[in-house]
Design a protein around this motif. Sequence first.
Motif, mmCIF file in Angstrom:
data_model
loop_
_atom_site.group_PDB
_atom_site.id
_atom_site.type_symbol
_atom_site.label_atom_id
_atom_site.label_comp_id
_atom_site.label_asym_id
_atom_site.label_seq_id
_atom_site.Cartn_x
_atom_site.Cartn_y
_atom_site.Cartn_z
ATOM 1 N N VAL A 403 4.240 -0.555 2.193
ATOM 2 C CA VAL A 403 4.348 -0.929 0.790
ATOM 3 C C VAL A 403 3.073 -1.654 0.369
ATOM 4 C CG1 VAL A 403 5.697 -2.168 -0.937
ATOM 5 C CG2 VAL A 403 6.847 -1.165 1.048
ATOM 6 N N VAL A 408 3.761 3.293 -2.554
ATOM 7 C CA VAL A 408 4.552 3.319 -1.329
ATOM 8 C C VAL A 408 4.053 4.503 -0.494
ATOM 9 C CG1 VAL A 408 6.841 3.627 -0.327
ATOM 10 C CG2 VAL A 408 6.568 2.295 -2.433
ATOM 11 N N LEU A 444 7.346 7.319 -3.218
ATOM 12 C CA LEU A 444 8.694 6.812 -3.472
ATOM 13 C C LEU A 444 9.653 7.940 -3.829
ATOM 14 C CD1 LEU A 444 10.666 4.496 -3.694
ATOM 15 C CD2 LEU A 444 9.859 4.074 -6.021
ATOM 16 N N SER A 460 2.910 -4.482 5.377
ATOM 17 C CA SER A 460 3.329 -4.649 3.983
ATOM 18 C C SER A 460 3.435 -6.129 3.645
ATOM 19 C CB SER A 460 4.683 -3.960 3.749
ATOM 20 O OG SER A 460 4.623 -2.591 4.104
ATOM 21 N N LEU A 468 9.274 -4.470 -4.697
ATOM 22 C CA LEU A 468 9.919 -3.165 -4.523
ATOM 23 C C LEU A 468 11.429 -3.315 -4.422
ATOM 24 C CD1 LEU A 468 9.544 -0.102 -4.034
ATOM 25 C CD2 LEU A 468 9.404 -0.614 -1.580
ATOM 26 N N TRP A 474 14.580 2.128 -5.229
ATOM 27 C CA TRP A 474 14.517 1.717 -3.834
ATOM 28 C C TRP A 474 15.892 1.270 -3.334
ATOM 29 C CZ3 TRP A 474 11.438 1.808 0.343
ATOM 30 C CH2 TRP A 474 11.683 0.894 1.367
#
Length: 519
Positions: A403, A408, A444, A460, A468, A474
């Motif tokens: 991320v 992503v 994503l 990330s 996110l 998500w």
Amino acid sequence: MSDYVLCYVAEGSGEITVNAKKHVLEAGKLIMLTPAMHVDELVFHAGPVHIYRLQYARTGALGAVTSTGRDEEVALHTEQPHPAEQWTGAEVFPVSSAVSFAAKLEELFRLGQEAEEDCVSYLRAQALFCDLLATACEEQKARQQGGDTSVAATIDYMKKHFREALDLGALPKLAGLTPSSYCRAFKRAVGMTPGEYLTQLRMDEAKAMLCESSSANRVKDVARSVGFSDELYFSRLFKKREGLSPQIYMKQAGQRVAVASKLFLQDHFLAIGIQPIAAPSFPNYFSTRTGFPIYLQQRLRGTKALNAEQSITPQDILSLSPDVIVQIDTGAEKEQRQWAKLGEAVIFNGYLKWYEYQLQLATVFNKESQAERVIHHVDKVEKQAKDALLPVTRKGHWTIVRVLEDEVRLYGTEGHALTDLFYYKLGFQPDPRVTHASYKPDALLTLLELDPERIILFWSEKEHVERLWHNPLWRSLRAVREKQVYYPETRDWDPWGPLGREYMIHNCMSYFLKAIPSI
């Protein structure tokens, strides 16, 4: 002492006398002090010293965490009862997870600098402080209860006395175990027998001495300094392990090698016994003082850190009078021309596999036999980890995600050192529907189509992950709904070099085998 103090020795050695009792200090040891204790004396041996001091109060008062060589202080509060109030003397003991402990202290220092102006950083600092204190108390409690700490005590003893004529037969008695039980417990703890571990301690010290000064350290003197009375036996053993005699090793170690590439080739050099005089660092990414990853911080002591977040130029290196400058062909023609015209420069092409870099560097510096041993060792570590991780890897399919602030990334199943290690060497089963190489950016929507069973987040930042998490797309993923998203601390995980790869493997095992809850 007016407050509680926790000190961690990251580098250096010496003694501390508290309430008239002397304790030995060395790298990896933790010191826990409580109010009303009196520090009578603090003495350090020659050489650099780096100590973290975490000072705090039990109720409401301000405390400070500082690191030697820095002027800043970080305010902390705690209103929890302290589990150490019953202690009558200073507690000094080694930390079993020293690298992780030091990394957390560095992160706490960084967060503390931001805490005054950022509420989130303040809360994270408080949480990390509690985590560190809990770890320290767990280590102290484990020592009181015995168990594996009896082996740890003998390891500590070996580190202090390996330069002497150490009697390995006395170690089981020191641990309170039978010889056979002790050997099994020792090998389980460090992956080798007591004899092999003693030899490694001596050889590591010998290599450091041989690298320091060829004129000051004769081979005979080095052999005696690290516990060998027979110079000939030491030389035979050294050549068997390192592939060349101590005399040749000493000569080759004298080469002044500078790494100008943004890739962490210093990892590969250190693995074959060459410490570069300069190497790339990322001060805004890694939390250490130098900008080197935590597992290289101590190994690169004395190496000049080149800020690779900016352009590294010949002027940054030439003043160090290098014998060789190592660079990677990035494809940028103008950049490569400035290096190619230097007679000291050696320019490599890029490779897909970590061991290809290792072999190419070894060929140039006549270290082929050392490189083969390094590759063999990493292969052994990978196989052992794969077996240990079977309870985790035999169940379900995994998807690797990174991320970033504005995207992503979905990693594939080949063409990248991370996926090679995670899927093929450690045995995690990839989602069979993921067939691409390297990684897909802006993925994503692809993740929504896959709706994966398990997700592991690599490299990330927390703020990006938290952002996110508020995205309804998500949150609609099966892995998120079923709490099958795994988020270990991977900032220092590096699968491209042998030292980083081994560090990553051990941390990966620790994370999954301790069954840390998914987020």
